[in-house]
Design a protein around this motif. Structure first.
Motif, PDB file in Angstrom:
ATOM      1  N   ALA A  16       0.837  -1.209   0.000  1.00  0.00           N
ATOM      2  CA  ALA A  16       0.000   0.000   0.000  1.00  0.00           C
ATOM      3  C   ALA A  16       0.865   1.250   0.000  1.00  0.00           C
ATOM      4  O   ALA A  16       0.616   2.193  -0.757  1.00  0.00           O
ATOM      5  N   HIS A  17       1.891   1.268   0.858  1.00  0.00           N
ATOM      6  CA  HIS A  17       2.759   2.447   0.925  1.00  0.00           C
ATOM      7  C   HIS A  17       3.531   2.642  -0.387  1.00  0.00           C
ATOM      8  O   HIS A  17       3.675   3.765  -0.861  1.00  0.00           O
ATOM      9  N   VAL A  18       4.008   1.526  -0.940  1.00  0.00           N
ATOM     10  CA  VAL A  18       4.743   1.637  -2.206  1.00  0.00           C
ATOM     11  C   VAL A  18       3.793   2.123  -3.310  1.00  0.00           C
ATOM     12  O   VAL A  18       4.171   2.938  -4.159  1.00  0.00           O
ATOM     13  N   ALA A  19       2.540   1.633  -3.260  1.00  0.00           N
ATOM     14  CA  ALA A  19       1.565   2.046  -4.282  1.00  0.00           C
ATOM     15  C   ALA A  19       1.329   3.551  -4.222  1.00  0.00           C
ATOM     16  O   ALA A  19       1.190   4.209  -5.257  1.00  0.00           O
ATOM     17  N   VAL A  20       1.283   4.116  -3.018  1.00  0.00           N
ATOM     18  CA  VAL A  20       1.094   5.566  -2.888  1.00  0.00           C
ATOM     19  C   VAL A  20       2.321   6.298  -3.419  1.00  0.00           C
ATOM     20  O   VAL A  20       2.221   7.244  -4.201  1.00  0.00           O
ATOM     21  N   ASP A  21       3.527   5.818  -3.004  1.00  0.00           N
ATOM     22  CA  ASP A  21       4.757   6.480  -3.459  1.00  0.00           C
ATOM     23  C   ASP A  21       4.895   6.429  -4.975  1.00  0.00           C
ATOM     24  O   ASP A  21       5.386   7.359  -5.603  1.00  0.00           O
ATOM     25  N   ARG A  22       4.464   5.306  -5.557  1.00  0.00           N
ATOM     26  CA  ARG A  22       4.588   5.154  -7.019  1.00  0.00           C
ATOM     27  C   ARG A  22       3.363   5.708  -7.756  1.00  0.00           C
ATOM     28  O   ARG A  22       3.286   5.641  -8.963  1.00  0.00           O
ATOM     29  N   ASN A  23       2.403   6.237  -6.975  1.00  0.00           N
ATOM     30  CA  ASN A  23       1.158   6.747  -7.559  1.00  0.00           C
ATOM     31  C   ASN A  23       0.530   5.715  -8.504  1.00  0.00           C
ATOM     32  O   ASN A  23       0.225   6.000  -9.660  1.00  0.00           O
ATOM     33  N   ALA A  24       0.373   4.509  -7.981  1.00  0.00           N
ATOM     34  CA  ALA A  24      -0.141   3.405  -8.799  1.00  0.00           C
ATOM     35  C   ALA A  24      -1.661   3.357  -8.823  1.00  0.00           C
ATOM     36  O   ALA A  24      -2.256   2.450  -9.388  1.00  0.00           O
ATOM     37  N   ALA A  25      -2.302   4.362  -8.211  1.00  0.00           N
ATOM     38  CA  ALA A  25      -3.754   4.317  -8.044  1.00  0.00           C
ATOM     39  C   ALA A  25      -4.500   4.156  -9.358  1.00  0.00           C
ATOM     40  O   ALA A  25      -5.417   3.355  -9.464  1.00  0.00           O
ATOM     41  N   GLY A  26      -4.093   4.937 -10.358  1.00  0.00           N
ATOM     42  CA  GLY A  26      -4.840   4.915 -11.613  1.00  0.00           C
ATOM     43  C   GLY A  26      -4.781   3.580 -12.318  1.00  0.00           C
ATOM     44  O   GLY A  26      -5.595   3.284 -13.180  1.00  0.00           O
ATOM     45  N   ALA A  27      -3.802   2.756 -11.941  1.00  0.00           N
ATOM     46  CA  ALA A  27      -3.593   1.497 -12.647  1.00  0.00           C
ATOM     47  C   ALA A  27      -4.834   0.613 -12.612  1.00  0.00           C
ATOM     48  O   ALA A  27      -5.199   0.025 -13.621  1.00  0.00           O
ATOM     49  N   LEU A  28      -5.485   0.551 -11.461  1.00  0.00           N
ATOM     50  CA  LEU A  28      -6.677  -0.300 -11.381  1.00  0.00           C
ATOM     51  C   LEU A  28      -7.945   0.466 -11.715  1.00  0.00           C
ATOM     52  O   LEU A  28      -8.902  -0.095 -12.218  1.00  0.00           O
ATOM     53  N   LEU A  29      -7.937   1.779 -11.419  1.00  0.00           N
ATOM     54  CA  LEU A  29      -9.134   2.568 -11.723  1.00  0.00           C
ATOM     55  C   LEU A  29      -9.332   2.648 -13.237  1.00  0.00           C
ATOM     56  O   LEU A  29     -10.450   2.701 -13.722  1.00  0.00           O
ATOM     57  N   SER A  30      -8.242   2.684 -13.954  1.00  0.00           N
ATOM     58  CA  SER A  30      -8.325   2.730 -15.412  1.00  0.00           C
ATOM     59  C   SER A  30      -7.167   1.942 -16.009  1.00  0.00           C
ATOM     60  O   SER A  30      -6.138   2.503 -16.387  1.00  0.00           O
ATOM     61  N   ALA A  34      -2.420   1.783 -18.105  1.00  0.00           N
ATOM     62  CA  ALA A  34      -1.547   1.709 -16.936  1.00  0.00           C
ATOM     63  C   ALA A  34      -0.148   1.229 -17.294  1.00  0.00           C
ATOM     64  O   ALA A  34       0.035   0.379 -18.170  1.00  0.00           O
ATOM     65  N   ASP A  35       0.810   1.796 -16.606  1.00  0.00           N
ATOM     66  CA  ASP A  35       2.173   1.315 -16.667  1.00  0.00           C
ATOM     67  C   ASP A  35       2.160  -0.107 -16.069  1.00  0.00           C
ATOM     68  O   ASP A  35       1.616  -0.320 -14.983  1.00  0.00           O
ATOM     69  N   PRO A  36       2.727  -1.108 -16.772  1.00  0.00           N
ATOM     70  CA  PRO A  36       2.628  -2.494 -16.299  1.00  0.00           C
ATOM     71  C   PRO A  36       3.127  -2.682 -14.863  1.00  0.00           C
ATOM     72  O   PRO A  36       2.550  -3.441 -14.104  1.00  0.00           O
ATOM     73  N   SER A  37       4.203  -1.958 -14.496  1.00  0.00           N
ATOM     74  CA  SER A  37       4.728  -2.141 -13.138  1.00  0.00           C
ATOM     75  C   SER A  37       3.739  -1.589 -12.106  1.00  0.00           C
ATOM     76  O   SER A  37       3.564  -2.159 -11.026  1.00  0.00           O
TER      77      SER A  37
END
Lengths: 80, 380
Positions: A16-30, A34-37
């Motif tokens: 979760a913390h890494v997801a916030v730091d990497r701003n991975a939120a949009g990956a699942l929302l759209s 998404a960037d594969p990583s």
């Protein structure tokens, strides 16, 4: 089982913390762009989140079943 | 029979554990629902990061430059709504939050923030004020942030821009027989129009102007775009005759009901009732709202977010605002528990979410601090 549950939950927290730091939120929302990583990270996070919840439920269930079995054994011993 | 006892205990413990998880994740819902100042302040502080950080479209990864631009814009727009609502609910925060709103508006009026709209229309929205191009994608939403900024701080430096944007859209709506304007050329979404309906009501409250007749026509016109069976709002309509070209959906209905609440509490309530009757659900303490009525729809799109087992991420999140506005505490608690569980809160203040990102954090700030209808009615 409890240790495994704690490990899964801990992994979820880290993800979760890494997801916030990497701003991975949009990956699942759209997921379309998404960037594969980021997608992988968000997917791992969700897996840990749902897996952790399932483990908590299972651990509670197994604990309750063991308590019930223990109670039955004690009752049998008292009678026997 | 005795041998079955451990199995029965196991089966009974599973739902109890699920219920416990829901209670754990919904533990902050009461403070938010009651509008505790400390909780609102914590959320506001968390969103500061996204207001102050140099965000651009590359920070969003929807796979489409237009949507990336929409999300960048929506992050600051929803943050401004959150700051305004909490300032109105806690007058002692008014000065500080007016400054935060000012920074949001500074970012919202930056040419880069309206690039997504400019690329679609082929001309700049602010340059087009007074023209026949409505630019609802940008101006409709901007108007709501601007009008609320004026309500919080009548002396805001954006007051003149607010008046110009409202005048532009009022003229366009007065000329529209459909009562709806284009978000982008050839595309009409009732939900986007409702952001301006809310803005116009706020504008009248601030300025003392009276657009009551126009507002009544526009709000009344929405009835035509509600599914006759469910009362849900159609997501997209034909720009020529207003016929539906998409289904009635949870995400559009819920967000429209939120925006409409600034103008017409009864209509907002009616849309919320349709959501509760046809889309709302709860499982062992976790609440959710469907994107489509059972038997319709698909996997969702950029508006709905992922649709899992029929449950929509956006529809569920937007309905948080409705639950607070219309006083449905159990629904608010259930939806909040789901948002925290799935979204993945990464700090104890509930301000950053693993799967939220800038737009998710700003949305949750605005939606969980939406003003209860009676408090909004009493706000001046």
């Amino acid at each position: 089982m409890a240790i495994l549950t704690a490990l899964v939950l801990g992994f979820g927290e880290v993800a979760a913390h890494v997801a916030v730091d990497r701003n991975a939120a949009g990956a699942l929302l759209s997921p379309a762009g998404a960037d594969p990583s980021a997608f992988l990270l968000a997917g791992l996070y969700l897996l840990a989140r749902f897996g952790g919840a399932a483990m908590v439920c299972l651990t509670t269930g197994v604990g309750a079943a063991e308590l019930a079995a223990l109670a039955l054994r004690r009752m049998d011993r008292k009678r026997g | 029979m005795r041998r079955a006892l451990p199995i029965v205990a196991f089966l009974l413990a599973l739902p109890l554990a699920m219920r416990g998880l829901a209670l754990w994740h919904g533990r902050g819902a009461g403070a938010l629902f009651e509008g505790e100042r400390e909780t609102h302040e914590a959320m506001a502080r968390g969103v500061e990061r996204w207001v102050d950080e140099e965000l651009d479209r590359d920070d969003f990864t929807t796979g489409d430059a237009r949507y990336d631009g929409e999300w960048l814009f929506a992050t600051r727009m929803m943050a401004a709504l959150g700051y305004a609502q909490t300032a109105l609910e806690h007058p002692e925060l008014r000065e500080a939050h007016a400054a935060s709103i000012d920074r949001c508006l500074e970012a919202l009026t930056n040419p880069s923030a309206r690039a997504f709209d400019r690329e679609a229309w082929g001309s700049d929205a602010l340059d087009d004020l007074g023209s026949d191009r409505p630019h609802v994608a940008y101006l409709g939403y901007l108007a709501l942030a601007l009008s609320l900024a004026r309500l919080v701080d009548p002396e805001t430096r954006f007051a003149e821009l607010e008046a110009r944007v409202v005048a532009h859209l009022v003229a366009r709506f007065e000329a529209s027989s459909l009562g709806l304007l284009e978000t982008y050329p050839g595309e009409i979404y009732p939900i986007d129009n409702t952001s301006f309906f809310g803005a116009l009501a706020v504008h009248d409250r601030v300025t003392g102007e009276d657009h009551g007749a126009l507002l009544e026509r526009l709000l009344g016109g929405l009835e035509r775009h509600r599914d006759p069976r469910t009362g849900l709002l159609v997501q997209s309509v034909d720009p020529i005759d207003g016929a539906p070209i998409d289904l009635a959906r949870g995400s559009g209905t819920a967000l429209a009901a939120y925006f409409v609440s600034f103008a017409d509490a009864a209509l907002s309530r009616s849309l919320f009732d349709a959501i509760r009757a046809h889309l709302g659900g709860s499982l062992l303490g976790f609440g959710s709202v469907r994107e489509f009525v059972p038997g319709e729809g698909g996997f969702g799109d950029v508006d709905s977010g992922p649709v899992l087992f029929g449950q929509g991420v956006s529809a569920s999140g937007f309905s948080l605002a409705l639950a607070r506005i219309h006083g449905d505490r159990p629904m608010f608690t259930g939806l909040y528990a789901t948002a925290r569980f799935v979204g993945g809160e990464v700090d104890s203040g509930g301000t950053h979410y693993a799967l939220g990102g800038p737009i998710g954090d700003a949305l949750l700030f605005a939606l969980t601090t939406a003003l209860p209808a009676e408090r909004w009615a009493a706000t001046r």
